[in-house]
Design a protein around this motif. Structure first.
Motif, PDB file in Angstrom:
ATOM      1  N   ALA A  20     -29.352 -11.386 -11.866  1.00 26.27           N
ATOM      2  CA  ALA A  20     -30.734 -10.935 -11.784  1.00 26.27           C
ATOM      3  C   ALA A  20     -30.793  -9.456 -11.459  1.00 26.27           C
ATOM      4  O   ALA A  20     -31.579  -8.708 -12.035  1.00 26.27           O
ATOM      5  N   SER A  21     -29.953  -9.025 -10.551  1.00 29.31           N
ATOM      6  CA  SER A  21     -29.927  -7.618 -10.180  1.00 29.31           C
ATOM      7  C   SER A  21     -29.558  -6.753 -11.360  1.00 29.31           C
ATOM      8  O   SER A  21     -30.132  -5.692 -11.582  1.00 29.31           O
ATOM      9  N   ALA A  22     -28.580  -7.205 -12.146  1.00 29.73           N
ATOM     10  CA  ALA A  22     -28.131  -6.415 -13.288  1.00 29.73           C
ATOM     11  C   ALA A  22     -29.218  -6.303 -14.337  1.00 29.73           C
ATOM     12  O   ALA A  22     -29.381  -5.275 -14.964  1.00 29.73           O
ATOM     13  N   ARG A  23     -29.982  -7.393 -14.517  1.00 29.44           N
ATOM     14  CA  ARG A  23     -31.013  -7.378 -15.562  1.00 29.44           C
ATOM     15  C   ARG A  23     -32.060  -6.317 -15.291  1.00 29.44           C
ATOM     16  O   ARG A  23     -32.547  -5.674 -16.196  1.00 29.44           O
ATOM     17  N   VAL A  24     -32.432  -6.153 -14.035  1.00 35.30           N
ATOM     18  CA  VAL A  24     -33.461  -5.170 -13.719  1.00 35.30           C
ATOM     19  C   VAL A  24     -32.860  -3.811 -13.405  1.00 35.30           C
ATOM     20  O   VAL A  24     -33.586  -2.852 -13.164  1.00 35.30           O
ATOM     21  N   GLY A  25     -31.527  -3.738 -13.391  1.00 32.64           N
ATOM     22  CA  GLY A  25     -30.856  -2.467 -13.189  1.00 32.64           C
ATOM     23  C   GLY A  25     -30.895  -1.958 -11.768  1.00 32.64           C
ATOM     24  O   GLY A  25     -30.704  -0.779 -11.523  1.00 32.64           O
ATOM     25  N   LYS A  26     -31.147  -2.850 -10.799  1.00 27.55           N
ATOM     26  CA  LYS A  26     -31.215  -2.418  -9.404  1.00 27.55           C
ATOM     27  C   LYS A  26     -30.032  -2.980  -8.622  1.00 27.55           C
ATOM     28  O   LYS A  26     -29.737  -4.169  -8.705  1.00 27.55           O
ATOM     29  N   PRO A  27     -29.356  -2.150  -7.841  1.00 25.04           N
ATOM     30  CA  PRO A  27     -28.254  -2.645  -7.022  1.00 25.04           C
ATOM     31  C   PRO A  27     -28.782  -3.463  -5.859  1.00 25.04           C
ATOM     32  O   PRO A  27     -29.864  -3.203  -5.337  1.00 25.04           O
ATOM     33  N   ALA A  28     -28.027  -4.487  -5.451  1.00 28.10           N
ATOM     34  CA  ALA A  28     -28.440  -5.312  -4.332  1.00 28.10           C
ATOM     35  C   ALA A  28     -27.974  -4.703  -3.017  1.00 28.10           C
ATOM     36  O   ALA A  28     -27.122  -3.827  -2.980  1.00 28.10           O
ATOM     37  N   LYS A  29     -28.533  -5.188  -1.930  1.00 21.12           N
ATOM     38  CA  LYS A  29     -28.114  -4.719  -0.613  1.00 21.12           C
ATOM     39  C   LYS A  29     -26.776  -5.353  -0.257  1.00 21.12           C
ATOM     40  O   LYS A  29     -26.433  -6.424  -0.710  1.00 21.12           O
ATOM     41  N   VAL A  30     -26.034  -4.659   0.598  1.00 18.85           N
ATOM     42  CA  VAL A  30     -24.703  -5.104   0.979  1.00 18.85           C
ATOM     43  C   VAL A  30     -24.730  -5.726   2.369  1.00 18.85           C
ATOM     44  O   VAL A  30     -25.240  -5.129   3.312  1.00 18.85           O
ATOM     45  N   ASP A  31     -24.155  -6.927   2.486  1.00 12.28           N
ATOM     46  CA  ASP A  31     -23.999  -7.592   3.772  1.00 12.28           C
ATOM     47  C   ASP A  31     -22.503  -7.809   3.989  1.00 12.28           C
ATOM     48  O   ASP A  31     -21.882  -8.616   3.293  1.00 12.28           O
ATOM     49  N   PRO A  32     -21.884  -7.087   4.922  1.00 13.38           N
ATOM     50  CA  PRO A  32     -20.441  -7.226   5.148  1.00 13.38           C
ATOM     51  C   PRO A  32     -19.994  -8.660   5.385  1.00 13.38           C
ATOM     52  O   PRO A  32     -18.851  -9.019   5.070  1.00 13.38           O
ATOM     53  N   ALA A  33     -20.880  -9.500   5.906  1.00  6.06           N
ATOM     54  CA  ALA A  33     -20.519 -10.889   6.179  1.00  6.06           C
ATOM     55  C   ALA A  33     -20.279 -11.681   4.898  1.00  6.06           C
ATOM     56  O   ALA A  33     -19.697 -12.772   4.940  1.00  6.06           O
ATOM     57  N   ASP A  34     -20.720 -11.158   3.771  1.00  7.72           N
ATOM     58  CA  ASP A  34     -20.550 -11.853   2.487  1.00  7.72           C
ATOM     59  C   ASP A  34     -19.176 -11.632   1.877  1.00  7.72           C
ATOM     60  O   ASP A  34     -18.872 -12.199   0.824  1.00  7.72           O
ATOM     61  N   PHE A  35     -18.335 -10.815   2.498  1.00  7.29           N
ATOM     62  CA  PHE A  35     -17.067 -10.433   1.882  1.00  7.29           C
ATOM     63  C   PHE A  35     -15.857 -11.067   2.565  1.00  7.29           C
ATOM     64  O   PHE A  35     -15.880 -11.415   3.738  1.00  7.29           O
ATOM     65  N   VAL A  36     -14.788 -11.221   1.762  1.00  8.61           N
ATOM     66  CA  VAL A  36     -13.533 -11.794   2.246  1.00  8.61           C
ATOM     67  C   VAL A  36     -12.432 -10.735   2.141  1.00  8.61           C
ATOM     68  O   VAL A  36     -12.604  -9.709   1.493  1.00  8.61           O
ATOM     69  N   LYS A  37     -11.278 -11.010   2.763  1.00  5.33           N
ATOM     70  CA  LYS A  37     -10.205 -10.025   2.780  1.00  5.33           C
ATOM     71  C   LYS A  37      -9.417  -9.991   1.477  1.00  5.33           C
ATOM     72  O   LYS A  37      -8.968  -8.938   1.029  1.00  5.33           O
ATOM     73  N   LYS A  38      -9.219 -11.154   0.856  1.00  7.65           N
ATOM     74  CA  LYS A  38      -8.344 -11.251  -0.312  1.00  7.65           C
ATOM     75  C   LYS A  38      -9.133 -11.104  -1.607  1.00  7.65           C
ATOM     76  O   LYS A  38     -10.221 -11.655  -1.758  1.00  7.65           O
ATOM     77  N   ILE A  39      -8.565 -10.363  -2.566  1.00  9.49           N
ATOM     78  CA  ILE A  39      -9.157 -10.252  -3.900  1.00  9.49           C
ATOM     79  C   ILE A  39      -8.300 -11.088  -4.845  1.00  9.49           C
ATOM     80  O   ILE A  39      -7.208 -10.678  -5.246  1.00  9.49           O
ATOM     81  N   ASP A  40      -8.796 -12.283  -5.184  1.00  2.00           N
ATOM     82  CA  ASP A  40      -8.016 -13.199  -6.016  1.00  2.00           C
ATOM     83  C   ASP A  40      -8.807 -13.722  -7.210  1.00  2.00           C
ATOM     84  O   ASP A  40      -8.508 -14.795  -7.742  1.00  2.00           O
ATOM     85  N   ASN A  41      -9.814 -12.961  -7.642  1.00  5.76           N
ATOM     86  CA  ASN A  41     -10.526 -13.307  -8.879  1.00  5.76           C
ATOM     87  C   ASN A  41      -9.492 -13.456  -9.995  1.00  5.76           C
ATOM     88  O   ASN A  41      -8.638 -12.586 -10.168  1.00  5.76           O
ATOM     89  N   PRO A  42      -9.509 -14.563 -10.768  1.00  2.58           N
ATOM     90  CA  PRO A  42      -8.485 -14.791 -11.793  1.00  2.58           C
ATOM     91  C   PRO A  42      -8.320 -13.646 -12.787  1.00  2.58           C
ATOM     92  O   PRO A  42      -7.199 -13.361 -13.221  1.00  2.58           O
ATOM     93  N   TYR A  43      -9.432 -12.990 -13.150  1.00  2.00           N
ATOM     94  CA  TYR A  43      -9.363 -11.913 -14.127  1.00  2.00           C
ATOM     95  C   TYR A  43      -9.007 -10.567 -13.514  1.00  2.00           C
ATOM     96  O   TYR A  43      -8.678  -9.629 -14.226  1.00  2.00           O
ATOM     97  N   LEU A  44      -9.069 -10.470 -12.192  1.00  2.00           N
ATOM     98  CA  LEU A  44      -8.753  -9.200 -11.539  1.00  2.00           C
ATOM     99  C   LEU A  44      -8.140  -9.446 -10.155  1.00  2.00           C
ATOM    100  O   LEU A  44      -8.708  -9.069  -9.132  1.00  2.00           O
ATOM    101  N   PRO A  45      -6.972 -10.076 -10.120  1.00  2.00           N
ATOM    102  CA  PRO A  45      -6.315 -10.286  -8.827  1.00  2.00           C
ATOM    103  C   PRO A  45      -5.709  -8.973  -8.339  1.00  2.00           C
ATOM    104  O   PRO A  45      -5.003  -8.295  -9.077  1.00  2.00           O
ATOM    105  N   LEU A  46      -6.001  -8.617  -7.111  1.00  2.00           N
ATOM    106  CA  LEU A  46      -5.505  -7.348  -6.572  1.00  2.00           C
ATOM    107  C   LEU A  46      -4.721  -7.620  -5.291  1.00  2.00           C
ATOM    108  O   LEU A  46      -5.200  -7.386  -4.173  1.00  2.00           O
ATOM    109  N   ALA A  47      -3.508  -8.111  -5.459  1.00  2.00           N
ATOM    110  CA  ALA A  47      -2.645  -8.394  -4.322  1.00  2.00           C
ATOM    111  C   ALA A  47      -1.932  -7.116  -3.911  1.00  2.00           C
ATOM    112  O   ALA A  47      -1.269  -6.473  -4.736  1.00  2.00           O
ATOM    113  N   PRO A  48      -2.039  -6.712  -2.640  1.00  2.00           N
ATOM    114  CA  PRO A  48      -1.359  -5.497  -2.184  1.00  2.00           C
ATOM    115  C   PRO A  48       0.127  -5.539  -2.507  1.00  2.00           C
ATOM    116  O   PRO A  48       0.803  -6.555  -2.332  1.00  2.00           O
TER     117      PRO A  48
END
Length: 240
Positions: A20-48
């Motif tokens: 929805a945010s992308a459709r209207v071209g507006k960035p959403a607000k950021v809540d640090p509590a919504d984030f995790v430490k590991k980046i393991d998205n199948p299409y973009l895994p970013l293991a240190p």
């Protein structure tokens, strides 16, 4: 723009609201509590500790690209992002060094929080054009990879007006790609462009469990990069 600093959409904590945010071209607000430490998205895994090696050609000739997922982090808008260093070389000389900042939310979307890009000539920094950081000068983060991309998805990748405004469209999730590193099926294919450079259009290809394996210009320049090697992190790489 760095290889993996591909495009980030108007982001949100879940996939539906990101759309929805992308459709209207507006960035959403950021809540640090919504984030995790590991980046393991199948299409973009970013293991240190991971290093991805690319080779290709640009308008300036042969180019090599090294993408290193570092053990470093950077806190932006209260979110702990992973620092990914992208080093481009031409004829053995470093021509660009970029630190990109990524984080993944609880739904699996990978957000893009900006980049510190340096163009280098004869060992000296000649430009920082394209650099931006979410939270500064009105810039906001976007999504570089959705949790569940599907054909037809269109999204903004960067929100730094007049500096970085990349966007992407998902064309397919069942592409087949052969590069020096291997042959992949069920590959995500996107069309990437920017209103700041309307004459340029790229296709990018992401393989599950690997990340970006190929990118090729389909309008404008004749640039192309392909994955040739992956150095995986050691089993017990220290985390910081």
């Amino acid at each position: 723009m760095a290889l993996l600093a591909a495009l980030a959409a108007g982001a949100c904590a879940d996939n539906g609201s990101a759309d929805a945010s992308a459709r209207v071209g507006k960035p959403a607000k950021v809540d640090p509590a919504d984030f995790v430490k590991k980046i393991d998205n199948p299409y973009l895994p970013l293991a240190p500790g991971t290093k991805l090696h690319y080779k290709g050609v640009t308008k300036d000739g042969p180019q090599e690209d090294l993408v290193e997922v570092t053990h470093r982090t950077k806190k932006i808008l209260g979110v702990r992002t992973v620092v990914v260093r992208d080093t481009a070389t031409e004829r053995g000389k470093v021509v660009e060094v970029t630190d990109d900042w990524y984080a993944q939310d609880r739904k699996g979307n990978v957000w893009y929080f900006g980049e510190d890009s340096k163009t280098i000539k004869n060992g000296k920094v000649t430009s920082t054009e394209g650099s931006w950081e979410a939270g500064r000068k009105g810039a906001r983060p976007g999504i570089v990879m959705k949790a569940h991309p599907k054909p037809g998805d269109k999204y903004r990748q960067e929100h730094a007006k007049g500096v970085a405004e990349d966007r992407a469209e998902v064309l397919s999730t069942d592409a087949r790609v052969s590069v020096p590193y291997g042959t992949f099926r069920d590959v995500l294919k996107t069309k990437d462009d920017s209103p700041l450079e309307p004459e340029l259009v790229e296709n990018k290809f992401y393989a599950k469990g690997v990340g970006s394996v190929r990118e090729v210009a389909v309008k404008g320049e004749k640039d192309e990069l392909e994955l040739v090697k992956v150095d995986k992190p050691r089993p017990h790489s220290p985390q910081r």
